[in-house]
Design a protein around this motif. Structure first.
Motif, PDB file in Angstrom:
ATOM      1  N   LYS A 198      31.323  45.152  -3.245  1.00 25.56           N
ATOM      2  CA  LYS A 198      31.225  45.196  -4.622  1.00 25.56           C
ATOM      3  C   LYS A 198      30.231  46.424  -5.015  1.00 25.56           C
ATOM      4  N   ASN A 199      29.103  46.081  -4.612  1.00 25.45           N
ATOM      5  CA  ASN A 199      27.740  46.932  -5.009  1.00 25.45           C
ATOM      6  C   ASN A 199      28.306  48.454  -4.557  1.00 25.45           C
ATOM      7  N   VAL A 200      29.016  48.725  -3.363  1.00 23.12           N
ATOM      8  CA  VAL A 200      29.301  49.897  -2.813  1.00 23.12           C
ATOM      9  C   VAL A 200      30.354  50.479  -3.821  1.00 23.12           C
ATOM     10  N   ILE A 201      31.296  49.648  -4.293  1.00 24.02           N
ATOM     11  CA  ILE A 201      32.208  50.262  -5.135  1.00 24.02           C
ATOM     12  C   ILE A 201      31.550  50.726  -6.509  1.00 24.02           C
ATOM     13  N   ALA A 202      30.845  49.645  -6.967  1.00 22.46           N
ATOM     14  CA  ALA A 202      30.110  49.775  -8.613  1.00 22.46           C
ATOM     15  C   ALA A 202      29.454  51.294  -8.318  1.00 22.46           C
ATOM     16  N   LYS A 203      28.713  51.732  -7.250  1.00 18.61           N
ATOM     17  CA  LYS A 203      27.950  52.991  -7.009  1.00 18.61           C
ATOM     18  C   LYS A 203      29.062  53.985  -7.118  1.00 18.61           C
ATOM     19  N   LEU A 204      30.080  53.843  -6.498  1.00  8.75           N
ATOM     20  CA  LEU A 204      31.135  55.022  -6.095  1.00  8.75           C
ATOM     21  C   LEU A 204      31.449  55.250  -7.384  1.00  8.75           C
ATOM     22  N   VAL A 205      32.147  54.569  -8.280  1.00 11.21           N
ATOM     23  CA  VAL A 205      32.691  54.657  -9.507  1.00 11.21           C
ATOM     24  C   VAL A 205      31.700  55.291 -10.471  1.00 11.21           C
ATOM     25  N   THR A 206      30.519  54.915 -10.271  1.00 10.88           N
ATOM     26  CA  THR A 206      29.233  55.419 -11.098  1.00 10.88           C
ATOM     27  C   THR A 206      28.890  56.974 -10.949  1.00 10.88           C
ATOM     28  N   ASN A 207      28.907  57.320  -9.384  1.00 14.52           N
ATOM     29  CA  ASN A 207      28.202  58.381  -9.057  1.00 14.52           C
ATOM     30  C   ASN A 207      29.240  59.626  -8.566  1.00 14.52           C
ATOM     31  N   THR A 208      30.648  59.273  -8.560  1.00  8.77           N
ATOM     32  CA  THR A 208      31.491  60.320  -8.305  1.00  8.77           C
ATOM     33  C   THR A 208      31.595  61.436  -9.225  1.00  8.77           C
ATOM     34  N   LYS A 209      31.641  62.385  -8.869  1.00 13.20           N
ATOM     35  CA  LYS A 209      31.869  63.936  -9.517  1.00 13.20           C
ATOM     36  C   LYS A 209      32.553  64.773  -8.978  1.00 13.20           C
ATOM     37  N   PRO A 210      33.022  65.870  -9.799  1.00  9.86           N
ATOM     38  CA  PRO A 210      33.852  66.758  -9.060  1.00  9.86           C
ATOM     39  C   PRO A 210      33.169  67.458  -8.124  1.00  9.86           C
ATOM     40  N   GLY A 211      33.876  67.911  -6.985  1.00 10.18           N
ATOM     41  CA  GLY A 211      33.130  68.655  -5.851  1.00 10.18           C
ATOM     42  C   GLY A 211      32.561  67.784  -4.937  1.00 10.18           C
ATOM     43  N   ASP A 212      32.677  66.552  -4.810  1.00  5.56           N
ATOM     44  CA  ASP A 212      31.927  65.628  -3.963  1.00  5.56           C
ATOM     45  C   ASP A 212      32.690  65.568  -2.522  1.00  5.56           C
ATOM     46  N   VAL A 213      31.643  65.463  -1.713  1.00  2.00           N
ATOM     47  CA  VAL A 213      32.203  65.143  -0.052  1.00  2.00           C
ATOM     48  C   VAL A 213      31.793  63.511   0.015  1.00  2.00           C
ATOM     49  N   VAL A 214      32.553  62.804  -0.048  1.00  7.06           N
ATOM     50  CA  VAL A 214      32.176  61.440   0.129  1.00  7.06           C
ATOM     51  C   VAL A 214      32.252  60.829   1.734  1.00  7.06           C
ATOM     52  N   LEU A 215      31.135  60.353   1.845  1.00  9.26           N
ATOM     53  CA  LEU A 215      30.803  59.665   3.277  1.00  9.26           C
ATOM     54  C   LEU A 215      31.067  58.110   3.607  1.00  9.26           C
ATOM     55  N   PHE A 216      32.139  57.905   4.199  1.00 10.06           N
ATOM     56  CA  PHE A 216      32.437  56.487   4.785  1.00 10.06           C
ATOM     57  C   PHE A 216      32.213  56.414   6.044  1.00 10.06           C
ATOM     58  N   HIS A 217      32.325  55.246   6.556  1.00 10.31           N
ATOM     59  CA  HIS A 217      32.366  54.869   7.936  1.00 10.31           C
ATOM     60  C   HIS A 217      33.613  53.993   8.345  1.00 10.31           C
ATOM     61  N   ASP A 218      34.354  54.571   9.332  1.00  8.64           N
ATOM     62  CA  ASP A 218      35.622  53.612   9.897  1.00  8.64           C
ATOM     63  C   ASP A 218      35.175  52.822  10.949  1.00  8.64           C
ATOM     64  N   THR A 219      33.854  51.950  10.927  1.00  6.98           N
ATOM     65  CA  THR A 219      33.403  51.020  11.861  1.00  6.98           C
ATOM     66  C   THR A 219      33.028  49.759  11.072  1.00  6.98           C
ATOM     67  N   ASN A 220      33.512  49.990   9.492  1.00 15.80           N
ATOM     68  CA  ASN A 220      32.812  48.669   8.994  1.00 15.80           C
ATOM     69  C   ASN A 220      34.026  47.878   8.382  1.00 15.80           C
ATOM     70  N   LYS A 221      33.984  46.562   8.823  1.00 16.59           N
ATOM     71  CA  LYS A 221      35.088  45.690   8.410  1.00 16.59           C
ATOM     72  C   LYS A 221      35.426  45.717   6.951  1.00 16.59           C
ATOM     73  N   ASN A 222      34.422  45.904   6.111  1.00 11.34           N
ATOM     74  CA  ASN A 222      34.719  45.830   4.579  1.00 11.34           C
ATOM     75  C   ASN A 222      35.208  47.390   4.075  1.00 11.34           C
ATOM     76  N   ILE A 223      35.564  48.200   5.149  1.00 11.10           N
ATOM     77  CA  ILE A 223      35.884  49.805   4.381  1.00 11.10           C
ATOM     78  C   ILE A 223      37.227  49.622   3.704  1.00 11.10           C
ATOM     79  N   LEU A 224      38.091  48.701   4.334  1.00 10.32           N
ATOM     80  CA  LEU A 224      39.539  48.828   3.935  1.00 10.32           C
ATOM     81  C   LEU A 224      39.376  48.260   2.336  1.00 10.32           C
TER      82      LEU A 224
END
Length: 255
Positions: A198-224
């Motif tokens: 929930k904290n990650v999602i809140a920061k995503l929607v607050t900080n996303t801007k045009p041209g961003d390259v977003v970093l995630f990890h596909d080893t995290n059980k919460n990533i889905l």
């Protein structure tokens, strides 16, 4: 970049010479200069977007609401296949920066990544915590070995390299130059492996801007959960997810 490093080094030398001329070579004069020099180099090494040692593509300068999403550290035997299904259900393409030893262990997942239209990049062979302490030759060895494995599986040799932990230094500059690879960073990182979804999602929607390259990890059980919520928010707010190569105007693979 190297010119910036040389400029800082020259400034430090000038300060020391100036201090010597005015008899200010006591520890009280030298220590602050040395500490400042160390701090600047540490910041440059750990902040990939500063392009301190060499250029990394970390975002695009655009007013269009286009972004690219990337995943590091996979492929994971259980999480990555589910993530591929999720992305496919939203008709979204991503870039997966894979660790060589994980590619060797799960080649079929990498094939599926390519078959679904995603891009694959190089994220070193072992992703060691001490990768930044390796010699340039050993860094190069990890990069080459990972590319060889990926090419043997997919028929494609990646040009895109993401430094482990985003740490850069002169040794890595040499390794990237010798392998003719392109360094890719990020502009939005939410530490999705350690923070509450929930904290990650809140920061995503607050900080996303045009041209961003977003970093995630596909080893995290919460990533889905995180990606599902984020994709819905992006669509609702008229953002478009484009390929990393399209956003940054770079090539993903060797010709």
């Amino acid at each position: 970049m190297s010119n910036r490093i040389n400029s800082i080094t020259i400034i430090v030398i000038i300060l020391i010479i100036t201090g010597s001329y005015f008899n200010l070579t006591s520890l009280y004069y030298l220590i602050p200069i040395i500490i400042l020099y160390i701090i600047v180099n540490i910041m440059g090494s750990t902040s990939i977007g500063l392009n301190y040692y060499f250029h990394s593509y970390s975002n695009a300068s655009t007013t269009k609401k286009d972004i690219a999403i990337t995943f590091d550290d996979g492929p994971h035997p259980h999480i990555t296949p589910k993530l591929i299904e999720l992305l496919d259900s939203h008709n979204v393409k991503a870039t997966f920066f894979c660790i060589g030893k994980n590619v060797r262990a799960h080649p079929n997942i990498v094939v599926d990544i390519i078959d679904k239209g995603h891009l694959v990049g190089n994220h070193s062979y072992r992703h060691s915590k001490f990768f930044d302490l390796l010699s340039s030759k050993n860094m190069q060895k990890e990069m080459v070995e990972t590319n060889q494995i990926l090419e043997s599986i997919t028929g494609k040799s990646p040009k895109l390299f993401r430094p482990p932990f985003g740490i850069t230094n002169p040794m890595l500059r040499k390794a990237i130059s010798r392998t003719n690879m392109v360094s890719v960073g990020w502009s939005l990182r939410l530490f999705d492996t350690v923070k509450d979804p929930k904290n990650v999602i809140a920061k995503l929607v607050t900080n996303t801007k045009p041209g961003d390259v977003v970093l995630f990890h596909d080893t995290n059980k919460n990533i889905l959960e995180i990606v599902e919520e984020y994709l819905l928010w992006l669509k609702k707010n008229d953002y478009k997810i484009v390929s990393l190569t399209s956003l940054l105007n770079i090539e993903a693979y060797e010709d």
